[in-house]
Design an enzyme around this catalytic site. Structure first.
Site, PDB file in Angstrom:
ATOM      1  N   ALA A  44       0.844  -1.193   0.000  1.00 29.16           N
ATOM      2  CA  ALA A  44       0.000   0.000   0.000  1.00 29.16           C
ATOM      3  C   ALA A  44       0.883   1.248   0.000  1.00 29.16           C
ATOM      4  CB  ALA A  44      -0.905  -0.019   1.228  1.00 29.16           C
ATOM      5  N   SER A  89      18.727   6.029   0.074  1.00 30.24           N
ATOM      6  CA  SER A  89      17.613   5.130  -0.217  1.00 30.24           C
ATOM      7  C   SER A  89      17.859   4.520  -1.597  1.00 30.24           C
ATOM      8  CB  SER A  89      16.372   6.012  -0.191  1.00 30.24           C
ATOM      9  OG  SER A  89      15.247   5.271  -0.185  1.00 30.24           O
ATOM     10  N   LEU A  90      16.959   3.722  -2.082  1.00 27.47           N
ATOM     11  CA  LEU A  90      17.102   3.140  -3.427  1.00 27.47           C
ATOM     12  C   LEU A  90      15.858   3.432  -4.252  1.00 27.47           C
ATOM     13  CD1 LEU A  90      18.403  -0.448  -2.528  1.00 27.47           C
ATOM     14  CD2 LEU A  90      19.691   1.278  -3.798  1.00 27.47           C
ATOM     15  N   LYS A 123      17.408  -7.944  -1.448  1.00 28.65           N
ATOM     16  CA  LYS A 123      17.030  -6.718  -0.730  1.00 28.65           C
ATOM     17  C   LYS A 123      16.468  -7.176   0.610  1.00 28.65           C
ATOM     18  CE  LYS A 123      14.828  -2.260  -1.117  1.00 28.65           C
ATOM     19  NZ  LYS A 123      14.268  -2.193   0.227  1.00 28.65           N
ATOM     20  N   ARG A 144      19.732   4.731  10.370  1.00 28.91           N
ATOM     21  CA  ARG A 144      19.771   5.600   9.185  1.00 28.91           C
ATOM     22  C   ARG A 144      19.157   6.968   9.478  1.00 28.91           C
ATOM     23  NH1 ARG A 144      16.921   4.199   3.456  1.00 28.91           N
ATOM     24  NH2 ARG A 144      15.051   4.208   4.735  1.00 28.91           N
ATOM     25  N   CYS A 423     -16.300 -33.634  18.763  1.00 25.10           N
ATOM     26  CA  CYS A 423     -17.059 -34.726  19.378  1.00 25.10           C
ATOM     27  C   CYS A 423     -17.511 -34.401  20.794  1.00 25.10           C
ATOM     28  CB  CYS A 423     -16.235 -36.008  19.375  1.00 25.10           C
ATOM     29  SG  CYS A 423     -14.911 -35.973  20.582  1.00 25.10           S
TER      30      CYS A 423
END
Ligand code: IVH
Length: 694
Positions: A44, A89-90, A123, A144, A423
């Site tokens: 999302a 970042s990528l 990744k 980070r 049962c």
């Protein structure tokens, strides 16, 4: 509570929608990088960011200052330790075509020459971390953060596998990589947290992030570090040779000095010469992914040589020499609606979560395994919780954890059964996996009760008490054994008199003549019930034909799709011994009145069909039957309708020809009246089909 706005559509049309999308992404990112619990699943979030990026490309003058596309980690600041070189970042690609486009753009950036070589790595789906070694000793750990400054999490030193306190060389270097948890580490982290009065984590990445950032805690949990980079510029390391290493050599060197890497594993960083090789490696990593003990969300493709990297350069947020190839999300958020308690063949009672349907990896998921009651308690699941569901490969989906921060207060505790849900016997709760005290016999009793019920073999006088004794004494374990029980054996049972034994022997004998649909139904094959058994028997005519049918042949039966067909074929095959025993005992294996398709008899049958009172009619039966039909079960009504040439249907529609409505008929009758469908009472119907009554 953190409220996450509903995820907007993939495409954003107006500025208002754009600003709403930016706000939604920021809320999710703040929660994700801040508290470690974002409430929005990766898929999302990725879709949201793609929508935002596309809108910004068309409206460059209206880009919001706080757009998540402007910053690493969506600009979330969480610390004050500066990064000497920004932690980047990528970019993302999602298909082979996008990968080819990205590679072409990289080639343009390096002056049009071929890229000297590629590396493909997994990744890793964890938390980015910089580990600073001075003279070979681990001195600081920094998250980070926003890429420029991060948080000091050095308290975790000594608790992360792959980050030794001392390296094999006395080198000064900053190593970057991902901290994550294996499934065993995740289980242990949750157990430790719960033992200290906390809530279990919703998923592994939250567990990594939360555990890493929790400073003043009485306990530490173990995690794993896998390196994917290091600061190789001579300004930042005591080893000037690092700057000249290819990426693959750098990773190998990190491995030799004792750092955790993928080297030696099935997902090791691999040098590739061509884009085809790159794509093949990506596909391979994707294929292995479900079997791994760590979580991946894609592959990372990098230019291998320092020269190509230097020429490609780096943007404000991401390097131009690397990109991520994202795999379809295998984890989604949905709502836990209910719990089913299923009793397996050996009496193990396994909880199964009923979910708000959600699409994961191309399949809609409505159920997920919850393993055992302890699992539910450990995860502190409540009905109504928003939960992460994970579907890795072909494995059955499972609930990973609840998003506790998103509880509204309306969630309900899960009620655990006191007695066996199948049962009614007691439950043995002494082991992690609960079991019916009857063990295997539990399933046998339930299966036999079903087989002799009114809708199946209809054996009068064979109640639960007798079945339990037959099973417990080892006289009967499945339906075919009933036909070899002797009168003496019956007489040996508690409270069994001569008369009852005779009656029971006669009822069992009579059951041998039941039509195929009832014999087939008695087998209790998954996905088949009384009406589907009737359709199957009417279609195939004999047990032999049913056994010879493959999935495609079953799909020709109304109401059987590919999924059901496969299950039924498997069920029939599994029961071949039971069927053989039934046959040997003289049980009927054919459907009365069956006419094989394409035969002269069929032609004659078709001609004759015109004479049947219900020929070509779709008939629905509702309410209680009376008069001559008073004792007819629904199965018998179905059989009667079929014998009289009609087609039995469960629901009323414009195609329904006739509704037989008895006492207390409800919505089906109302619907029939509204649609103007003919309605008959049971008495008139009995007259119509008088020649076909039992
Ligand atoms: S390279 C300049 N390689 O993914 C280099 N990152 O979405 C940038 N990640 O921030 C990172 N596996 O936390 C790289 N093999 C890998 C990775 C990897 C996981 C993470 C990393 C990065 C994020 C970007």
């Amino acid at each position: 509570m953190t409220t996450i706005p509903a995820v907007p559509a993939d495409t954003i049309d107006t500025e208002t929608d754009y600003l709403a999308a930016v706000a939604a992404a920021r809320t999710a990112a703040d929660a994700y990088y801040g508290s470690g619990e974002s409430g929005m699943d990766d898929d999302a979030y990725d879709r949201l960011l793609r929508g935002i990026t596309a809108w910004e490309a068309e409206n460059p003058d209206a880009v919001a200052d706080d757009s998540p596309t402007r910053e690493v980690a969506a600009g979330v600041t969480t610390g004050d330790v500066p990064h000497a070189v920004r932690m980047l970042s990528l970019g993302n690609v999602f298909s082979p075509e996008q990968l080819t486009d990205w590679a072409a753009s990289l080639q343009r950036r390096i002056g049009g020459r071929d890229v000297a070589g590629w590396v493909v790595e997994p990744k890793l789906d964890g938390v980015a971390l910089a580990a600073r070694y001075r003279d070979g000793r681990l001195v600081q750990l920094v998250t980070r953060g926003d890429g420029s400054t991060g948080e000091d999490v050095s308290h975790a030193i000594g608790h992360i596998i792959g980050l030794p306190l001392e390296l094999a060389e006395p080198v000064t270097v900053e190593i970057r990589g991902e901290v994550l948890m294996t499934s065993a580490q995740f289980t242990a982290a949750n157990a430790a947290r719960v033992a200290h009065g906390g809530q279990p984590f919703a998923n592994r990445r939250n567990a990594s992030s939360g555990s890493l950032r929790a400073k003043d805690r009485a306990y530490q949990v173990e995690q794993t570090f896998i390196a994917y980079d290091a600061l190789t510029d001579p300004a930042h390391t005591s080893n000037p040779e690092l700057a000249d290493l290819t990426h693959i050599d750098l990773i190998n060197w990190l491995h030799t000095i004792g750092i955790g890497t993928t080297v030696g594993s099935r997902i090791t960083a691999l040098a590739c010469h061509t884009l085809d090789e790159v794509q093949a490696r990506i596909d391979r990593i994707g294929a292995i992914r479900p079997d791994l003990d760590i979580e991946l969300d894609g592959a990372v493709i990098k230019a291998n040589t320092p020269a190509d990297r230097a020429d490609a350069g780096t943007g404000s947020r991401r390097p131009h020499w690397a990109t991520a190839y994202k795999f379809p999300a295998d984890k989604k958020i949905t709502v836990l609606r209910g719990i089913e308690w299923n009793v397996g063949r050996t009496g193990v009672i396994a909880p199964r979560g009923i979910l708000e349907p959600v699409e994961v990896g191309g399949t809609t998921i409505t159920y997920a395994t919850l393993h055992n009651p302890d699992d539910i308690l450990r995860k502190d699941l409540h009905l109504g919780d928003r939960v992460y569901v994970l579907r890795a490969g072909e494995v059955i989906p499972r609930v990973e954890g609840a998003i506790v921060s998103q509880r509204t207060g309306d969630e309900q505790p899960i009620v655990f059964p006191d007695d066996c849900p199948r049962c009614g016997a007691a439950i043995d709760k002494s082991e992690v996996r609960w079991r019916c005290v009857r063990g295997r016999a539990c399933g046998q009793v339930a299966g036999l009760k079903y087989a002799v019920s009114r809708d199946c073999l209809d054996v009068d006088g064979l109640g639960e008490a007798v079945i339990v004794q037959l099973v417990e004494r080892g006289l009967v374990s499945e339906v075919a054994d009933l036909f070899t029980v002797t009168r003496d054996q019956l007489m040996s049972l508690d409270r069994m008199g001569d008369k009852s034994a005779d009656n029971l022997m006669a009822a069992i004998e009579a059951a041998k003549a039941q039509p195929l649909n009832r014999v087939f139904c008695a087998l209790g094959i998954r996905k088949t019930g009384r009406s589907l058994s009737l359709r199957i028997a009417a279609h195939f005519g004999s047990m032999e034909a049913i056994q010879a049918a493959d999935a495609a042949a079953f799909e020709a039966v109304e109401g059987i799709g590919a999924d059901k067909a496969a299950v039924i074929v498997e069920g029939v095959a599994e029961l071949s011994d039971v069927i053989k025993k039934l046959q040997a005992a003289g049980v009927n294996m054919t459907q009365p009145g069956f006419v094989a398709p394409g035969t002269a008899a069929e032609d004659a049958g078709e001609a004759a069909e015109g004479g049947l009172p219900l020929a070509g009619m779709a008939v629905v039966v509702t309410g209680g039957m009376s008069g001559p039909l008073a004792d007819y079960s629904r199965t018998q009504m179905t059989e009667l309708v079929t014998r009289a040439g009609g087609k039995y249907s469960g629901s009323v529609s414009a195609k329904t020809s006739l509704v037989v409505a008895g006492e207390k008929a409800g919505s089906k009758l109302t619907k029939a009246e509204n649609l103007g469908v003919t309605v008959m009472d049971p008495g008139s119907f009995a007259e119509l089909v008088a020649a076909y009554l039992d």
